[in-house]
Design a protein around this motif. Structure first.
Motif: not given
Length: 738
Positions: A74-77, A93-98, A126-131
């Protein structure tokens, strides 16, 4: 709109001619330059034993950082590939799901996140992640389970396949299973997704299969802002105009008749089977240009057609690969015999321009290969260029043409079974170079089809012909076979296969692990037993086999000695001397019940008087797992053995050749009270640097070694019959033995 399926016999024939030729190097081949183990990017405090995976992959706009979706975690790497030959962990970055798919727009990453509590209650955002900060700064509700996400080439649109996938445990996975999926789109302004521009495009009522329950799988956008959508289970394709949301065309993906395929899970790769009217069930889709696209026909319901196809957006079939990629996988030892329903299961695809070449990459999830082709235009079949090895189950494919790089994400994590975990592999386009893979392939047999092979477990060299080797295959298959290899070719070629027979039938219950050429002709072959099996335990056997494969004699150990055997038995076999002095040496992999800890046996059998002797071999201490022997070969006045641990990847420490002299060594009679002499070993060659030089992960099973008639040495790895492995086989020449 009526489907337009205009495949012709001439297209199919052209396909076979184009793709079944032997592997050759491309003009500018891709070669693997690095492999990143996803487990190395775990956050602090994470349990390393839990599954982790890189499934779908993308990159930041500067091309220096890869971003992968890790659904189990449940994260992006993030992976730093500033130096692509030395990728570095760059955090998560940890996320609230898959997470499913990520796209990058400027300084933001947009991640599709599946938050469904059940298949019949899908949800996601759609999770918006600031890089820069690596923080989730916004969540845009999607109203369903997102799968594939893509941005338009001009950066003005975002398209998302809301799959709302079926539950395979309900009604055997049959459709329909509501709620239906859809295509969701957003406009992008000034580098940001505009929430209020959300548009849901209804895809129901289009497919002939479960029209009320479309399951969009993958999307791609061309330069005209037209999005192509695959409905995998519905076996349908839809093309939509993004500015208006209008459906421009839709059509069935059609069916294919498959001939000369393996259809039975019987431990034999038999290419005499067929399947008729198999739906393509496309997964990944990629535009080739503004009119044509390629689909990877995985099949997630009825099976898929094991290949890939090219259509234009009106539904006209321009190219069908048929079984050619599958035959290539057989030729390369990558065919997953235990997966016959879906074969090599084509899933991932990518299209990109490198220099003057428009290239098509198609990945086999179950064969763990990426096939590379050159697009030759609308009126011609794509030109097959090469195959690329990677991890287990490559799914995410991504080209970085500006850096001459290509990347794969292999999602399968087999660490709990002692295999390799999920890996990300980086390849570089190298003009003027030679394709490094494959290192071994087969030619066509008498039936005109590739000689099937895999799971090589023992080597021997022909006594007269330099470069002529013999190999055996192990219990990964129901048939024990002896293969003939031409090691003078590059890649080396398997030129013949001989089935080992008993009373005229393929011999059953054998696990061939070693082979030696008899001075009088034919072979000595060692079959490893497993007396600890609960069902149908087997015994260690030495077999005298004729050149035609017929077993002439089966020699078992004395009962008292056989009773001491454990799970790890006969591994390699070698012949020393001739006539009355002929001695057959057999390596036992690990300690038996009567061995001191850290010592295994080398057995000596004299055919002249049928006597057995034994010496002991001191094993190195394992840093992890165990250490044992995998091969034995004659050399000077002694033997060379392969000594290795059972570790893979970064955990591998011991993979080496060791020499033991037999001068003045007198084996103790087997089963006697005489203490067996302990051999003195010396290291001949550390094989780890060679295995690491492939830039993949270190393969576990270096199982075969031989020195040919000209004094050249060779090793090969055992790929376990593509069962829980990537199928990669490394055949290596070590040069002259001094």
């Amino acid at each position: 709109m009526r489907p337009m399926l205009l495949a012709t016999a001439s297209v199919a024939v052209l396909t076979l001619v184009a793709l079944s030729a032997p592997v050759r190097a491309a003009d500018a081949p891709f070669n693997r330059i690095s492999t990143f183990n996803v487990v190395e990017n775990l956050p602090a405090g994470a349990d390393p034993a839990k599954p982790t995976a890189a499934e779908i992959i993308t990159y930041t706009e500067d091309g220096n950082t890869l971003i992968y979706s890790d659904s189990p975690g449940e994260r992006i790497g993030f992976i730093d590939i500033t130096d692509p030959a030395a990728p570095k962990a760059a955090g998560v970055v940890a996320l609230d799901g898959e997470p499913t798919t990520t796209v990058v727009i400027g300084s933001k990453a947009y991640v599709g996140v599946n938050t469904s509590v059940s298949k019949d209650k899908p949800s996601g955002h759609l999770a918006v992640v600031d890089l820069a900060t690596r923080k989730v700064e916004d969540k845009i509700d999607l109203g369903g389970q997102p799968d594939s996400i893509i941005k338009s080439p001009d950066g003005s649109y975002l398209a998302i396949a809301i799959e709302n996938e079926r539950d395979e445990e309900v009604n055997d996975g049959a459709l329909p299973q509501l709620p239906a999926g859809n295509l969701t789109t957003f406009e992008v302004k000034d580098g940001r997704v505009v929430d209020a521009s959300k548009k849901v495009i209804d895809l129901t009522g289009l497919a002939a299969i479960a029209p009320e329950d479309p399951e969009p799988e993958y999307v791609d956008i061309n330069s005209r802002n037209e999005v192509v959508v695959t409905l995998q289970e519905n076996n349908h394709i839809v093309v939509v105009d993004l500015p208006t949301g209008k459906i421009l065309s839709h059509f069935s993906a059609g069916t294919v008749d498959l001939d000369k395929i393996d259809t039975k899970k019987d431990g034999v790769i038999d290419l005499s089977g067929s399947m008729k009217a198999v739906p393509r069930e496309p997964d990944t889709v990629q535009w080739i240009d503004d009119n044509r696209f390629v689909i990877a026909n995985e099949g997630d319901w009825k099976g898929g057609t094991r290949g890939f196809s090219i259509f234009d957006k009106t539904g006209k079939l321009l190219f069908e690969s048929g079984t050619a990629p599958e035959h290539m996988a057989v030729r390369l030892g990558h065919y997953p015999e235990k997966r016959n329903k879906k074969g090599i299961e084509m899933e991932g695809a990518e299209v990109a321009t490198f220099g003057d070449d428009r290239l098509i990459f198609v990945a086999s999830e179950r064969g763990s290969l990426v096939f590379v082709y050159r697009d030759k235009g609308p009126g011609a079949a794509p030109e097959f260029l090469q195959v690329l090895p990677g991890g287990v189950g490559p799914e995410g494919l991504m080209a970085l043409p500006k850096r001459d790089l290509f990347v794969t994400a292999a999602e399968t994590d087999n660490r709990k079974d002692g295999g390799i975990g999920s890996v990300v592999t980086v390849y570089q386009r190298q003009p003027g170079a030679t394709a490094a893979y494959p290192t071994l392939l087969s030619v066509d047999g008498p039936d005109g089809l590739p000689i099937w092979w895999s799971a090589l477990s023992g080597f021997a060299a022909d006594a007269k012909d330099a470069g002529k080797l013999y190999a055996v295959t192990d219990s990964a298959y129901a048939q024990a076979r002896i293969l003939t290899i031409d090691a003078t070719a590059t890649p080396a070629k398997i030129t013949a296969a001989t089935v080992v027979t008993r009373d005229g039938e393929p011999a059953k219950g054998l696990d061939l692990e070693g082979i030696a050429v008899r001075p009088e002709g034919g072979f000595w072959v060692a079959s490893e037993g497993n007396p600890e099996k609960k069902e149908k335990p087997t015994q260690n056997l030495l077999l005298r086999v004729g050149a035609d494969g017929a077993i002439a004699e089966e020699i078992a150990l004395p009962e008292a000695v056989a009773a001491q055997a454990g799970r790890f038995g006969f591994e390699g076999v070698a012949v020393v001397g001739t006539g009355a002095d002929e001695t057959v040496w057999i390596a036992v992999q690990r300690e038996w019940k009567d061995d001191p800890k850290g010592f295994t046996k080398l057995l000596a059998y004299k055919p002249a008087d049928k006597s057995w002797g034994v010496v002991r071999y001191p094993l190195d201490k394992a840093a992890k797992g165990w250490v044992g022997l995998s091969e034995v070969s004659p050399y000077k006045d002694g033997l060379i053995v392969i000594e290795r641990d059972n570790q893979i990847g970064n955990d591998a420490v011991i993979k080496k050749l060791a020499y033991v002299s037999l001068k003045d060594v007198k084996p103790a009679p087997l089963g006697s009270e005489v203490t067996p002499p302990v051999l003195v070993k010396s290291e001949v060659k550390d094989l780890l640097p060679l295995l690491k030089a492939t830039h993949g992960y270190v393969l576990d099973k270096v199982e075969s070694f031989a020195i040919d008639a000209a004094g050249n040495a060779f090793i090969v790895t055992d790929n376990d019959g593509v069962d829980g492995t990537s199928g990669e086989t490394q055949f290596m020449s070590l040069g002259k033995m001094n």
